[in-house]
Scaffold this active site. Structure first.
Site, PDB file in Angstrom:
ATOM      1  N   SER A   1       0.803  -1.217  -0.133  1.00  0.00           N
ATOM      2  CA  SER A   1       0.258  -0.047   0.098  1.00  0.00           C
ATOM      3  C   SER A   1       0.704   1.350  -0.089  1.00  0.00           C
ATOM      4  O   SER A   1       1.945   1.079   0.507  1.00  0.00           O
ATOM      5  CB  SER A   1      -0.761   0.082   1.242  1.00  0.00           C
ATOM      6  OG  SER A   1      -1.176   1.277   1.477  1.00  0.00           O
TER       7      SER A   1
ATOM      8  N   TYR B   1      -1.091  -1.019  10.837  1.00  0.00           N
ATOM      9  CA  TYR B   1      -1.311  -1.111   9.208  1.00  0.00           C
ATOM     10  C   TYR B   1      -0.144  -0.471   8.469  1.00  0.00           C
ATOM     11  O   TYR B   1       0.467  -1.094   7.738  1.00  0.00           O
ATOM     12  CB  TYR B   1      -2.645  -0.630   8.895  1.00  0.00           C
ATOM     13  CG  TYR B   1      -2.905  -0.676   7.275  1.00  0.00           C
ATOM     14  CD1 TYR B   1      -3.380  -2.103   6.874  1.00  0.00           C
ATOM     15  CD2 TYR B   1      -2.640   0.055   6.324  1.00  0.00           C
ATOM     16  CE1 TYR B   1      -3.992  -2.129   5.469  1.00  0.00           C
ATOM     17  CE2 TYR B   1      -2.918  -0.169   5.219  1.00  0.00           C
ATOM     18  CZ  TYR B   1      -3.506  -1.317   4.675  1.00  0.00           C
ATOM     19  OH  TYR B   1      -3.886  -1.493   3.179  1.00  0.00           O
TER      20      TYR B   1
HETATM   21  P1  NAI Z   1     -11.263  -6.468   1.782  1.00  0.00           P
HETATM   22  O1  NAI Z   1     -11.460  -6.521   3.317  1.00  0.00           O
HETATM   23  O2  NAI Z   1     -12.110  -6.400   1.013  1.00  0.00           O
HETATM   24  O3  NAI Z   1     -10.382  -7.643   1.602  1.00  0.00           O
HETATM   25  C1  NAI Z   1      -9.339  -8.465   2.488  1.00  0.00           C
HETATM   26  C2  NAI Z   1      -9.509  -9.733   2.094  1.00  0.00           C
HETATM   27  O4  NAI Z   1      -8.529 -10.519   3.039  1.00  0.00           O
HETATM   28  C3  NAI Z   1     -10.881 -10.383   2.369  1.00  0.00           C
HETATM   29  O5  NAI Z   1     -11.133 -11.459   1.587  1.00  0.00           O
HETATM   30  C4  NAI Z   1     -10.578 -11.223   3.737  1.00  0.00           C
HETATM   31  O6  NAI Z   1     -11.611 -12.156   4.012  1.00  0.00           O
HETATM   32  C5  NAI Z   1      -9.261 -11.628   3.670  1.00  0.00           C
HETATM   33  N1  NAI Z   1      -8.671 -11.922   4.821  1.00  0.00           N
HETATM   34  C6  NAI Z   1      -8.668 -11.107   5.740  1.00  0.00           C
HETATM   35  N2  NAI Z   1      -7.814 -11.810   6.783  1.00  0.00           N
HETATM   36  C7  NAI Z   1      -7.661 -13.027   6.434  1.00  0.00           C
HETATM   37  C8  NAI Z   1      -7.094 -14.307   6.867  1.00  0.00           C
HETATM   38  N3  NAI Z   1      -6.606 -14.259   8.033  1.00  0.00           N
HETATM   39  N4  NAI Z   1      -6.849 -15.531   6.236  1.00  0.00           N
HETATM   40  C9  NAI Z   1      -7.221 -15.220   4.824  1.00  0.00           C
HETATM   41  N5  NAI Z   1      -7.989 -14.131   4.348  1.00  0.00           N
HETATM   42  C10 NAI Z   1      -8.060 -12.941   5.149  1.00  0.00           C
HETATM   43  O7  NAI Z   1     -10.048  -5.433   1.550  1.00  0.00           O
HETATM   44  P2  NAI Z   1      -9.321  -4.720   0.255  1.00  0.00           P
HETATM   45  O8  NAI Z   1      -9.359  -3.356   0.067  1.00  0.00           O
HETATM   46  O9  NAI Z   1      -9.931  -5.716  -1.003  1.00  0.00           O
HETATM   47  O10 NAI Z   1      -7.750  -5.151   0.401  1.00  0.00           O
HETATM   48  C11 NAI Z   1      -7.233  -6.270  -0.149  1.00  0.00           C
HETATM   49  C12 NAI Z   1      -5.481  -5.698  -0.133  1.00  0.00           C
HETATM   50  O11 NAI Z   1      -5.400  -4.697  -0.814  1.00  0.00           O
HETATM   51  C13 NAI Z   1      -5.295  -5.653   1.424  1.00  0.00           C
HETATM   52  O12 NAI Z   1      -3.782  -6.276   1.527  1.00  0.00           O
HETATM   53  C14 NAI Z   1      -5.006  -4.446   1.558  1.00  0.00           C
HETATM   54  O13 NAI Z   1      -4.308  -3.981   2.649  1.00  0.00           O
HETATM   55  C15 NAI Z   1      -4.650  -3.974   0.208  1.00  0.00           C
HETATM   56  N6  NAI Z   1      -4.887  -2.545  -0.142  1.00  0.00           N
HETATM   57  C16 NAI Z   1      -6.111  -2.138  -0.267  1.00  0.00           C
HETATM   58  C17 NAI Z   1      -6.352  -0.592  -0.486  1.00  0.00           C
HETATM   59  C18 NAI Z   1      -7.741  -0.014  -0.722  1.00  0.00           C
HETATM   60  O14 NAI Z   1      -7.875   0.988  -0.902  1.00  0.00           O
HETATM   61  N7  NAI Z   1      -8.895  -0.752  -0.674  1.00  0.00           N
HETATM   62  C19 NAI Z   1      -5.122   0.129  -1.015  1.00  0.00           C
HETATM   63  C20 NAI Z   1      -3.921  -0.463  -0.813  1.00  0.00           C
HETATM   64  C21 NAI Z   1      -3.904  -1.721  -0.486  1.00  0.00           C
END
Ligand code: NAI
Length: 248
Positions: free
Chosen positions: A139, A152
Site C-alpha cells: 500500500s 497497518y
Molecule cells: P477487503 O477487506 O475487501 O479484502 C481483504 C481480504 O482478505 C478479504 O477477502 C478477507 O477475507 C481476507 N482476509 C483477511 N484476513 C484473512 C485471513 N486471516 N486469512 C485469509 N484471508 C483473510 O479489503 P481490500 O481493500 O480488498 O484489501 C485487499 C488488500 O489490498 C489488502 O492487503 C489491503 O491492505 C490492500 N490495499 C487495499 C487498498 C484499498 O484502497 N482498498 C489500498 C492499498 C492496499
C-alpha cells in the site's frame, strides 16, 4: 523476442479472494484465461463468487486462514506447481497509536506480514517448478503515513522490505518477488467514507483529484503476473494517481 503480457493457462493463487481487490483480481485473471486457485476464510462466499466467473477451467476454491500455520500447510499441500502467488489477504484495525491494543497489533502483523511471508516460503518449491513470481499487495501507506492505523502502516512498510529481501534471496531460485502498492482504491466497503467531508478533502490531495478504481490496477496486475515483467524483481509498483508524490 518481446515477452508476452498473456496470463493464459498460468496457475495463479489469490489469497483473500472473497471480496475487494482479491475478488477483482480473480475476475480479471479468469477473463484472461488464467487457472485460478482462490483462497479465503469464507468458503461459501468464495464458492458463490467463483460460480459467477466465466472461465474455461473452473477455479479451485480453498478455505484458508493466512494467520494459521496448519491452514497454510493444508493449502500448500494441494499445490504442486504454481506460476503466480498473489499475497492479497490483509486487514486494518483503527485506533490512535496511544491506545492501539496488542490484540490489534498482533492481528494486523500476523495477517499482513507474518502470514504473507510464511505462505511465500512454503510455496517456494511450487513456484520454482515454473520460474514463478510473487506479488505482495502492499500500500502507499507502507511508504507514507496516516494517523490511526499504526499497525497497518508498519505492516505495509514491512511488506515492501519483505518483497525486496525475498527478491534478493530468491532470484537464485528463478522466482521473482514484487510489491504492488495501491493508493486509495474505491471498494464496496469504503465507498461511504468518500462521500464525507474528510473523504472529499482527502481526494483533493491526490494529484489526479480522484480515487483509484479497481480497474486502474488491471494493467499493473497483468504486467506483474505475466512474462512481460520477467526482468522485474524487488520492484514496488505504485498505483495511486500520484498520491505519494503530492506536495509537502
Ligand atoms: P477487503 O477487506 O475487501 O479484502 C481483504 C481480504 O482478505 C478479504 O477477502 C478477507 O477475507 C481476507 N482476509 C483477511 N484476513 C484473512 C485471513 N486471516 N486469512 C485469509 N484471508 C483473510 O479489503 P481490500 O481493500 O480488498 O484489501 C485487499 C488488500 O489490498 C489488502 O492487503 C489491503 O491492505 C490492500 N490495499 C487495499 C487498498 C484499498 O484502497 N482498498 C489500498 C492499498 C492496499
Amino acid at each position: 523476442m518481446t515477452p508476452s503480457l498473456s496470463v493464459a493457462n498460468k496457475r495463479v493463487l489469490v489469497t483473500g479472494a472473497s471480496s475487494g481487490l482479491g475478488q477483482h483480481f480473480a475476475k480479471v485473471l479468469a477473463a484472461q484465461g488464467a487457472q485460478l486457485i482462490l483462497a479465503a476464510r469464507r468458503l461459501d462466499r468464495l464458492q458463490a463468487f467463483a460460480d459467477t466467473l466465466e472461465c474455461s477451467v473452473s477455479p479451485i476454491c480453498l478455505s484458508f486462514d493466512v494467520t494459521d500455520a496448519a491452514s497454510r500447510a493444508a493449502l500448500v499441500k494441494q499445490i504442486d506447481t504454481l506460476d503466480v502467488l498473489i499475497n492479497n489477504a490483509g486487514i486494518v484495525r483503527e485506533s490512535p497509536a496511544a491506545k492501539h491494543s496488542q490484540d490489534d497489533w498482533d492481528a494486523v502483523l500476523d495477517t499482513n506480514l507474518k502470514g504473507m511471508f510464511f505462505l511465500a516460503q512454503a510455496l517456494l518449491p511450487a513456484l520454482q517448478t515454473t520460474g514463478g513470481s510473487i506479488i505482495n499487495v502492499a500500500s502507499i501507506l507502507g511508504l507514507r503515513q496516516a494517523g490511526g492505523i499504526v499497525s497497518y502502516t508498519v505492516s505495509k512498510a514491512g511488506v515492501i522490505q519483505l518483497s525486496k529481501t525475498l527478491a534478493l534471496e530468491w532470484a537464485r531460485y528463478g522466482v521473482r518477488v514484487n510489491a504492488l502498492a495501491p493508493g486509495y482504491i474505491e471498494t464496496e466497503f469504503n465507498s461511504e467514507f468518500w462521500q464525507t467531508d474528510a473523504g472529499k478533502a482527502l481526494i483533493k490531495r491526490i494529484p489526479q483529484r480522484r480515487l483509484g478504481q479497481l480497474e486502474d490496477l488491471d494493467g499493473p496486475l497483468l504486467l506483474l503476473c505475466s512474462d512481460a515483467s520477467r526482468y522485474m524483481t524487488g520492484s514496488v509498483l505504485v498505483v495511486d494517481g500520484g498520491h505519494v508524490v503530492s506536495t509537502l
